[in-house]
Design a protein around this motif. Structure first.
Motif, mmCIF file in Angstrom:
data_model
loop_
_atom_site.group_PDB
_atom_site.id
_atom_site.type_symbol
_atom_site.label_atom_id
_atom_site.label_comp_id
_atom_site.label_asym_id
_atom_site.label_seq_id
_atom_site.Cartn_x
_atom_site.Cartn_y
_atom_site.Cartn_z
ATOM 1 N N ALA A 292 0.847 -1.197 0.000
ATOM 2 C CA ALA A 292 0.000 0.000 0.000
ATOM 3 C C ALA A 292 0.878 1.241 0.000
ATOM 4 O O ALA A 292 1.796 1.377 0.806
ATOM 5 C CB ALA A 292 -0.920 -0.001 1.218
ATOM 6 N N GLY A 293 0.604 2.147 -0.892
ATOM 7 C CA GLY A 293 1.368 3.375 -0.998
ATOM 8 C C GLY A 293 1.077 4.042 -2.328
ATOM 9 O O GLY A 293 0.258 3.571 -3.116
ATOM 10 N N SER A 294 1.736 5.153 -2.564
ATOM 11 C CA SER A 294 1.516 5.930 -3.778
ATOM 12 C C SER A 294 2.643 5.715 -4.775
ATOM 13 O O SER A 294 3.817 5.701 -4.409
ATOM 14 C CB SER A 294 1.421 7.426 -3.438
ATOM 15 N N ALA A 295 2.265 5.554 -6.038
ATOM 16 C CA ALA A 295 3.272 5.407 -7.090
ATOM 17 C C ALA A 295 4.038 6.706 -7.279
ATOM 18 O O ALA A 295 5.230 6.683 -7.609
ATOM 19 C CB ALA A 295 2.602 4.996 -8.393
ATOM 20 N N GLU A 296 3.369 7.820 -7.091
ATOM 21 C CA GLU A 296 4.004 9.122 -7.196
ATOM 22 C C GLU A 296 3.671 9.926 -5.943
ATOM 23 O O GLU A 296 2.576 9.835 -5.403
ATOM 24 C CB GLU A 296 3.555 9.845 -8.460
ATOM 25 N N MET A 297 4.619 10.722 -5.499
ATOM 26 C CA MET A 297 4.505 11.443 -4.233
ATOM 27 C C MET A 297 3.297 12.377 -4.204
ATOM 28 O O MET A 297 3.065 13.122 -5.154
ATOM 29 C CB MET A 297 5.781 12.261 -4.018
ATOM 30 N N PRO A 298 2.529 12.350 -3.098
ATOM 31 C CA PRO A 298 1.522 13.404 -2.868
ATOM 32 C C PRO A 298 2.264 14.709 -2.574
ATOM 33 O O PRO A 298 2.460 15.115 -1.436
ATOM 34 C CB PRO A 298 0.742 12.895 -1.654
ATOM 35 N N SER A 299 2.698 15.377 -3.637
ATOM 36 C CA SER A 299 3.792 16.345 -3.538
ATOM 37 C C SER A 299 3.419 17.687 -2.939
ATOM 38 O O SER A 299 4.311 18.457 -2.573
ATOM 39 C CB SER A 299 4.414 16.557 -4.923
ATOM 40 N N ALA A 300 2.135 18.002 -2.830
ATOM 41 C CA ALA A 300 1.776 19.287 -2.236
ATOM 42 C C ALA A 300 2.270 19.410 -0.809
ATOM 43 O O ALA A 300 2.533 20.510 -0.318
ATOM 44 C CB ALA A 300 0.261 19.485 -2.286
ATOM 45 N N ALA A 301 2.423 18.275 -0.120
ATOM 46 C CA ALA A 301 2.864 18.295 1.280
ATOM 47 C C ALA A 301 4.374 18.281 1.422
ATOM 48 O O ALA A 301 4.876 18.355 2.544
ATOM 49 C CB ALA A 301 2.270 17.101 2.030
ATOM 50 N N ARG A 302 5.094 18.210 0.313
ATOM 51 C CA ARG A 302 6.549 18.076 0.428
ATOM 52 C C ARG A 302 7.221 19.222 1.183
ATOM 53 O O ARG A 302 8.176 19.001 1.942
ATOM 54 C CB ARG A 302 7.188 17.915 -0.951
ATOM 55 N N PRO A 303 6.792 20.481 1.050
ATOM 56 C CA PRO A 303 7.503 21.560 1.743
ATOM 57 C C PRO A 303 7.331 21.566 3.260
ATOM 58 O O PRO A 303 8.061 22.296 3.948
ATOM 59 C CB PRO A 303 6.895 22.835 1.129
ATOM 60 N N PHE A 304 6.391 20.793 3.792
ATOM 61 C CA PHE A 304 6.186 20.795 5.244
ATOM 62 C C PHE A 304 7.387 20.155 5.934
ATOM 63 O O PHE A 304 7.904 19.120 5.500
ATOM 64 C CB PHE A 304 4.931 20.023 5.616
ATOM 65 N N THR A 305 7.814 20.761 7.013
ATOM 66 C CA THR A 305 8.837 20.209 7.896
ATOM 67 C C THR A 305 8.252 20.143 9.303
ATOM 68 O O THR A 305 7.184 20.725 9.581
ATOM 69 C CB THR A 305 10.091 21.093 7.914
ATOM 70 N N ASP A 306 8.935 19.459 10.198
ATOM 71 C CA ASP A 306 8.464 19.413 11.587
ATOM 72 C C ASP A 306 8.346 20.821 12.166
ATOM 73 O O ASP A 306 7.419 21.114 12.924
ATOM 74 C CB ASP A 306 9.432 18.581 12.438
ATOM 75 N N ARG A 307 9.283 21.693 11.793
ATOM 76 C CA ARG A 307 9.255 23.059 12.312
ATOM 77 C C ARG A 307 8.013 23.810 11.815
ATOM 78 O O ARG A 307 7.357 24.522 12.588
ATOM 79 C CB ARG A 307 10.528 23.800 11.888
ATOM 80 N N VAL A 308 7.693 23.667 10.538
ATOM 81 C CA VAL A 308 6.515 24.338 9.985
ATOM 82 C C VAL A 308 5.242 23.807 10.641
ATOM 83 O O VAL A 308 4.339 24.576 10.998
ATOM 84 C CB VAL A 308 6.462 24.153 8.454
ATOM 85 N N VAL A 309 5.168 22.475 10.821
ATOM 86 C CA VAL A 309 3.988 21.880 11.452
ATOM 87 C C VAL A 309 3.829 22.398 12.884
ATOM 88 O O VAL A 309 2.730 22.777 13.313
ATOM 89 C CB VAL A 309 4.078 20.346 11.434
ATOM 90 N N ALA A 310 4.925 22.440 13.635
ATOM 91 C CA ALA A 310 4.858 22.915 15.025
ATOM 92 C C ALA A 310 4.407 24.363 15.089
ATOM 93 O O ALA A 310 3.615 24.744 15.973
ATOM 94 C CB ALA A 310 6.228 22.753 15.691
ATOM 95 N N GLU A 311 4.874 25.192 14.174
ATOM 96 C CA GLU A 311 4.471 26.600 14.150
ATOM 97 C C GLU A 311 2.975 26.736 13.866
ATOM 98 O O GLU A 311 2.269 27.528 14.493
ATOM 99 C CB GLU A 311 5.276 27.348 13.098
ATOM 100 N N LEU A 312 2.470 25.934 12.925
ATOM 101 C CA LEU A 312 1.044 25.974 12.602
ATOM 102 C C LEU A 312 0.201 25.550 13.801
ATOM 103 O O LEU A 312 -0.803 26.203 14.137
ATOM 104 C CB LEU A 312 0.754 25.076 11.402
ATOM 105 N N VAL A 313 0.600 24.470 14.460
ATOM 106 C CA VAL A 313 -0.146 23.994 15.625
ATOM 107 C C VAL A 313 -0.143 25.049 16.726
ATOM 108 O O VAL A 313 -1.165 25.300 17.382
ATOM 109 C CB VAL A 313 0.442 22.657 16.131
ATOM 110 N N SER A 314 0.985 25.715 16.913
ATOM 111 C CA SER A 314 1.059 26.747 17.957
ATOM 112 C C SER A 314 0.160 27.935 17.649
ATOM 113 O O SER A 314 -0.229 28.671 18.559
ATOM 114 C CB SER A 314 2.509 27.220 18.120
#
Length: 363
Positions: free
Chosen positions: A186-208
């Motif tokens: 199970a997985g994607s043949a090609e990357m769901p690429s819209a999410a590629r720019p997210f990093t842990d730092r960006v996610v943490a900032e959004l949650v905050s």
């Protein structure tokens, strides 16, 4: 929808953002933000400034597979792109001719009964085209362990606009639940690429800042760079917890922003005529068009698509034809980069004058 524009080759992103210079990471891309026909230029790292507390991002957790494998058809060398796992040992695949530049030359599949030989004794027997109106993708019967084959001999699918092969890690997003796909493939043949720019730092900032995340899964198949067909059936799952988060965000006045066209397809497949999202899983054949419209999604974070790509119909369904045309013209003028390693486009609803004023003061 087809846009009357041409993307020059120098605007095709050839390497990931983090390889373009010292001190850069995945989030070092630009972000074009459109609200109706109004367009603003941002860095992706400013996403938390553009979104608001109460907004919700729907993210795809599907991992990217090492879905390209070398093989032979008769005496000819071929590359098999494993697209979609079916039932009973069947896979939808696309054949390509190796050319050293990302296996970019498509090759007709079949006829029925043709056999492709792969490493470790795996054989693929051609059975039928995936759709009645196309010959690019075929259902094949696989003899052997395909997930093990991909882990041992596969590499990420790439096309000729990229400069070189990249490790599989370059094609995984921060939201992918597994590094190489599950044991059953199970997985994607090609990357769901819209999410590629997210990093842990960006996610943490959004949650905050009060932005929430709702995970869904849609395993995307091969979207051939030459064909621009409408999407075909793909496996998806919207968990109960994510359905509740989406419904609560909408009830509370937050905006539901899908990260990628795959997230739109999954959420809209789980939405009833009443706009309520319910837990769902299975196959979806849904094609989001302006005529069908969207019931749940308010906005979309996505890459920049080719002018002939069928994904543009989904963008038009969310933003309108005039807004999409205006944004793409601005992206060309601004020298934004296209494709999976490129810049991103955030579509948000038009702000009412009073809300825009309040948001500006709050920021």
């Amino acid at each position: 929808m087809t846009l009357a524009l041409r993307v020059p080759e120098e605007l095709l992103a050839r390497v990931p953002a983090e390889q373009r210079g010292p001190g850069l990471d995945r989030s070092s891309v630009r972000m074009l933000v459109s609200r109706g026909t109004a367009v603003a230029h941002h860095r992706f790292t400013e996403l938390s400034d553009v979104l608001r507390a109460g907004d919700l991002l729907v993210v795809n957790t599907s991992p990217t597979l090492a879905a390209a494998v070398d093989g032979t058809l008769g005496h000819a060398r071929v590359v098999v792109h494993f697209s979609t796992r079916g039932d009973g040992g069947r896979w939808a695949v696309e054949l390509r001719e190796p050319d050293g530049r990302g296996t970019t030359r498509p090759r007709a599949g079949g006829p029925r009964g043709s056999v492709v030989a792969l490493p470790d004794g795996v054989r693929l027997v051609y059975e039928e085209p995936l759709s009645a109106d196309g010959e690019r993708l075929w259902w094949v019967r696989a003899s052997g362990d395909v997930p093990a084959l991909l882990r041992a001999h596969g590499r990420p699918i790439r096309y000729s606009y990229t400069q070189r092969d990249q490790p599989l890690s370059a094609y995984q997003t921060v939201f992918a639940l597994h590094g190489h796909g599950s044991d059953d493939g199970a997985g994607s043949a090609e990357m769901p690429s819209a999410a590629r720019p997210f990093t842990d730092r960006v996610v943490a900032e959004l949650v905050s800042r009060g932005v929430q995340f709702a995970p869904i899964t849609l395993h995307t198949g091969v979207a051939s760079a030459e064909s621009h067909e409408p999407p075909y059936g793909e496996r998806f799952e919207v968990p109960e917890a994510s359905a509740r988060l989406i419904n609560a965000a909408r009830a509370g006045g937050g905006r539901v922003v899908a990260v990628g066209t795959t997230a739109v397809r999954a959420v809209e497949s789980a939405a009833g005529d009443d706009g309520v999202v319910r837990a769902a899983r299975g196959w979806t054949e849904l094609v989001v068009t302006p005529e069908r419209g969207v019931r749940v999604v308010d906005g979309l974070l996505t890459g920049l698509h080719e002018p002939e790509a069928s994904h543009l119909l989904m963008l038009e369904a969310i933003a309108g034809r005039e807004a999409v045309s205006r944004t793409y013209e601005e992206a060309l003028r601004g020298l934004y980069l296209w494709h999976e390693f490129g810049d991103v486009h955030l579509i948000l609803p038009e702000e009412k004058p009073d809300r825009a004023h309040c948001s500006s003061n709050f920021a």
